[in-house]
Design an enzyme around this catalytic site. Structure first.
Site, PDB file in Angstrom:
ATOM      1  N   PRO A  43       0.801  -1.218   0.000  1.00 55.17           N
ATOM      2  CG  PRO A  43      -0.247  -1.213   2.066  1.00 55.17           C
ATOM      3  CD  PRO A  43       0.576  -2.064   1.164  1.00 55.17           C
ATOM      4  CD  GLU A  44       3.225   2.836  -4.034  1.00 55.62           C
ATOM      5  OE1 GLU A  44       3.250   3.970  -4.544  1.00 55.62           O
ATOM      6  OE2 GLU A  44       3.664   1.827  -4.615  1.00 55.62           O
TER       7      GLU A  44
END
Ligand code: ZN
Length: 325
Positions: A43-44
């Protein structure tokens, strides 16, 4: 073709529960299978922002009645006892994001200062609400009981955090979507670095929240070779990249905000919903990412095969024709 999905308010208002659908081994582990040609879904900024928007109304004003710690490592340096003491009786009053971190602000009676609980999803972390009577999943690291429901932090690969330690936040650079992330500031920071631009974009002190996926996507949009040393970017390239970083992040948040989430849903191929997407929601993968994890497939701009190269042990995807500069 891209299908846009209208936001269904009832989906956003609460998480739906299908206890029988909890995957025994979360599906996102399958994304690591080399045969499938997939790369880890880490996840970013956009994924965390979508999660924050989803959780915010579910947690607002809820009080933590009990704390269950299954894996003390995620809390470090606090002990499970100290962590429990600090959080029991605290009420969620705000939820924000900084880079890839979730910031849960809590208040306790007779305490003037709010507590900040810092969450990081690591590689496979998920955060969701689960009915209190449903047994906790095998990889639940921490569960905060809110009465009828538990707020669960689950992590199969153990890189995530849920801690009262806020040290990591001090090292973060500007938020790429905020006003203080100016093109001048960005250009100045790049001018001091010999690193290849792809690796420099991953530096959280340059800007907070960009990882492997959006670094590749932004460089493609800007038409810049991932190997170009940061300080060799021309001013027009700096401006193009600054704009591209912001555009790819904004578009990913907008895309994620249209899809109903559900913790029991599976980690879909489009990666945005590794923490659970409602069954039947469409797969955006084909349309959403232009180069990431598309090695060998035609560039959407020129048709040349997308290439993958490894930089500092991480995969970069790029078009050798559009990104020559
Ligand atoms: Zn191309």
């Amino acid at each position: 073709m891209f299908r846009s999905v209208p936001v269904a308010p009832h989906f956003l208002a609460r998480t739906t529960f299908h206890a029988s659908r909890i995957p025994h081994q979360p599906r996102d582990l399958l994304l690591h299978s080399p045969e499938a040609g997939y790369f880890p879904a880490v996840p970013e900024l956009p994924e965390v922002e979508v999660l924050v928007r989803h959780l915010r109304p579910l947690l607002q004003d809820r009080t933590i009645r009990a704390v269950h710690v299954r894996r003390a490592k995620v809390l470090s340096p606090a002990s499970p006892h100290a962590f429990t003491q600090a959080l029991r009786g605290a009420r969620f009053c705000a939820l924000a994001r900084r880079g890839k971190y979730l910031l849960f602000k809590l208040r306790k009676a007779r305490r003037a200062e709010p507590l900040v609980l810092v969450g990081h999803l690591g590689m496979t972390g998920r955060m969701y609400l689960l009915p209190a009577k449903t047994p906790l999943p095998r990889h639940a690291a921490v569960a905060l009981n809110l009465g009828q429901e538990n707020f669960v932090f689950e992590d199969t690969r153990y890189f995530g955090r849920l801690t009262l330690d806020t040290c990591a936040l001090g090292k973060l650079g500007p938020e790429p979507l905020e006003a203080d992330f100016t093109v001048e500031r960005f250009g100045k920071a790049l001018g001091r670095s010999q690193q290849p631009i792809k690796l420099k974009l991953l530096d959280q002190s340059l800007l907070a929240g960009v990882g492997n996926i959006y670094a590749s996507e932004a460089l493609f949009r800007a038409g810049i070779a991932p190997t170009l040393p940061a300080r060799r970017l021309t001013w027009p390239q700096v401006k193009r990249l600054w704009r591209a970083v912001r555009a790819v992040l904004r578009e990913a948040i907008a895309c994620g905000s249209t899809v109903p989430l559900n913790y029991a849903g599976t980690g879909a191929r489009d990666r945005l919903f590794y923490f659970g997407r409602a069954p039947g929601a469409p797969d955006f993968y084909e349309e959403r990412l232009r180069v990431y994890d598309r090695a060998g497939r035609p560039c959407p701009a020129c048709g040349t095969a997308i290439r993958r190269r490894v930089q500092a042990a991480r995969s970069t995807f790029y078009c050798p024709r559009c990104q020559r500069a």
